[in-house]
Design a protein around this motif. Structure first.
Motif, mmCIF file in Angstrom:
data_model
loop_
_atom_site.group_PDB
_atom_site.id
_atom_site.type_symbol
_atom_site.label_atom_id
_atom_site.label_comp_id
_atom_site.label_asym_id
_atom_site.label_seq_id
_atom_site.Cartn_x
_atom_site.Cartn_y
_atom_site.Cartn_z
ATOM 1 N N GLN A 95 -10.436 -11.919 79.036
ATOM 2 C CA GLN A 95 -9.584 -10.842 79.573
ATOM 3 C C GLN A 95 -8.772 -11.355 80.764
ATOM 4 O O GLN A 95 -9.334 -11.971 81.680
ATOM 5 C CB GLN A 95 -10.493 -9.674 80.003
ATOM 6 N N PHE A 96 -7.482 -11.106 80.750
ATOM 7 C CA PHE A 96 -6.599 -11.539 81.845
ATOM 8 C C PHE A 96 -6.089 -10.319 82.605
ATOM 9 O O PHE A 96 -5.953 -9.241 82.031
ATOM 10 C CB PHE A 96 -5.407 -12.315 81.278
ATOM 11 N N ASP A 97 -5.797 -10.496 83.913
ATOM 12 C CA ASP A 97 -5.218 -9.373 84.656
ATOM 13 C C ASP A 97 -3.689 -9.389 84.525
ATOM 14 O O ASP A 97 -3.129 -10.213 83.800
ATOM 15 C CB ASP A 97 -5.679 -9.373 86.126
ATOM 16 N N GLN A 102 -7.372 -15.067 84.597
ATOM 17 C CA GLN A 102 -8.518 -14.654 83.777
ATOM 18 C C GLN A 102 -9.530 -13.900 84.629
ATOM 19 O O GLN A 102 -9.949 -14.366 85.680
ATOM 20 C CB GLN A 102 -9.184 -15.886 83.146
ATOM 21 N N ILE A 103 -9.936 -12.713 84.160
ATOM 22 C CA ILE A 103 -10.915 -11.941 84.937
ATOM 23 C C ILE A 103 -12.257 -11.839 84.200
ATOM 24 O O ILE A 103 -13.279 -11.575 84.813
ATOM 25 C CB ILE A 103 -10.395 -10.527 85.296
#
Ligand code: FAD
Length: 439
Positions: A95-97, A102-103
């Motif tokens: 998951q990317f913000d 990448q978060i």
């Protein structure tokens, strides 16, 4: 407890999650999880109104997280990447913000039953330049992006008209490829927006400040509707100023230019904004899941909505290929997705039942097609199961029937009382707020 995972919270998937949450989830007979790549849901048939600014996503969108808490299902944010069928797990992309950082790492979610309802996206038919130079209406962020571009182009135009800037004071030209419902509805809605600009006092803008060209490869627009209804719609568009070009094949797209093949040979149509709305296909990644797919990437399903060869993976909506009456595929519409969500819910409840009841086959009921040409006209046909008749409707009745499709979706998500409150709230908003979102 059995685990049901639904991937995709759109017209079909969200209605299914809501129903299963309020039945199996509430009674603790199954754990329901909805996975979506977005945090909020906007009903896709309204995206052309988002572009024009007549539908405000900020006010009308639904937060999956809040909705899940009220409806006894769990929401997970993420994008499906692959399926491990042997271990009954789905794998999510990292998951990317919003800055691209990448978060979360790639995660897995286990399931006993999986439903894939990831919708569709524009089909560019392999034509070069579509991705690079055209706007598409695949999601709310894309519609918002086109909305801002539309506003900015009119800002330049208005300043040029007032003599403040040296830029062109030619009308803003928008070329839309695809004369289906999306292209036709968008063309009309854009003229409505320009009329509203004039009403809110944006300088030197009037109906003629916009020029829309609608390009269709076949010999007429709205192929799903009878020819006489399509002709009526074309006349309404023509009256507003839309230039409808039929029998025109787009060969390639360049920056601000459609390269077309017409009877007279190759032609170039230059425009300020290009929109691609010519047909849909299911997302490409479905071909890599190890499940059967057709030539437009849809998962091939049995009549029970189980994916062919699977006993615990269902698919529904635009991403599923299901046969309707006369061996014709069920169309990719919100109407079909909603009916499939109901049947899929029945079949999942049957699967969870200790006596494992037989699964029911999907039978598509086509209730007709309605097209909204903004405030200028609504028209279409209603198919009547009782008398087996095809009714042509237009005007206020058609407009009411068109809106009722959205109200039915809201009803499936919120129930009767909340839908009524929402209708009231939206009618109050219309009175106290500008008719157009100008930001
Ligand atoms: C402008 C426009 C006008 C339309 N007008 C009408 C109309 O008047 N009447 C009508 O019946 N139909 C209309 N349609 C078609 C209708 O919107 C679709 O048929 C319907 O939304 C399909 O529902 P669905 O549940 O299959 O998919 P969608 O509603 O598209 O939902 C798919 C969901 O899956 C999520 N998703 C996608 N990929 C992933 C992934 N990898 N991982 C996790 N989540 C994912 C998406 O975020 C989305 O929430 C219109 C469509 C458009 C674009």
């Amino acid at each position: 407890m059995q685990r049901i995972l639904i991937v995709g919270g759109g017209a079909g998937g969200l209605e299914l999650a809501t129903r299963l949450g309020n039945t199996l989830g509430k009674q603790k007979l199954a754990h329901i999880t909805l996975l979506d790549q977005n945090r909020v849901h906007v009903w896709k048939p309204l995206l052309h109104e988002v572009v024009a600014g007549s539908f405000d996503t900020g006010m009308e969108s639904l937060s999956y997280r809040a909705h899940s808490a009220d409806n006894h299902y769990d929401f997970r944010l993420g994008r499906l990447a692959s399926i491990d069928q042997d271990r009954q797990k789905v794998v999510l992309e990292p998951q990317f913000d919003h800055h691209g950082k990448q978060i979360l790492e790639s995660r897995q979610i286990s399931y006993d039953y999986l439903v894939i309802a990831v919708g569709s996206q524009c089909n560019d038919f392999g034509i070069s330049g579509v991705k690079e130079h055209c706007f598409r209406l695949d999601s709310a962020p894309e519609a918002e992006d086109l909305h801002l571009t539309f506003l900015n182009r009119f800002l330049q135009f208005s300043e040029a008209q007032a003599g403040q800037l040296g830029s062109s004071n030619q009308p803003v030209h928008i070329a839309i490829v695809g004369g289906g419902a999306t292209g036709v509805e968008l063309a009309a809605e854009l003229y409505n927006a320009v009329d509203r600009f004039e009403q809110v006092g944006i300088r030197k803008i009037h109906h003629q400040s916009l020029r829309v060209t609608l390009v269709e490869a076949t010999d007429r627009i709205l192929p799903v509707l009878p020819a006489e209804i399509a002709l009526k719609a074309q006349k309404t568009l023509f009256k507003q100023g839309v230039d409808v070009l039929t029998n025109v094949q787009v060969k390639a797209i360049e920056e601000n230019c459609l390269v077309t093949q017409q009877a007279e040979g190759e032609q170039r149509i230059n425009a300020d904004i290009l929109v691609w709305a010519a047909g849909v296909k299911a997302p490409e990644f479905l071909n890599k899941l190890g499940l059967p797919t057709n030539r437009i990437n849809q998962l091939v399903c049995q009549q029970s909505l189980l994916v062919q060869g699977c006993s615990n993976i269902f698919a529904l909506g635009d991403c599923a290929s299901i046969m309707g009456a006369n061996e014709r595929p069920v169309p990719a519409t919100a109407q079909a997705a909603s009916q499939q969500a109901k049947l899929c819910g029945d079949n999942l409840i049957a699967c969870i039942d200790e006596n494992r009841r037989a699964l029911k086959p999907f039978v598509y009921h086509d209730h007709g097609t309605l097209v909204s040409l903004s405030r200028f006209q609504t028209l279409g046909n209603l198919l009547d199961d009782l008398f087996h008749k095809n009714w042509f409707i237009e005007g206020k009745i058609a407009h009411w029937a068109y809106i009722s499709l959205y109200r039915q979706h809201q009803h499936a998500l919120h129930g009767g009382f909340k839908t009524l409150i929402m209708m009231l709230a939206s009618s109050i908003q219309k009175r106290i707020k500008p008719k157009l979102k100008l930001y």
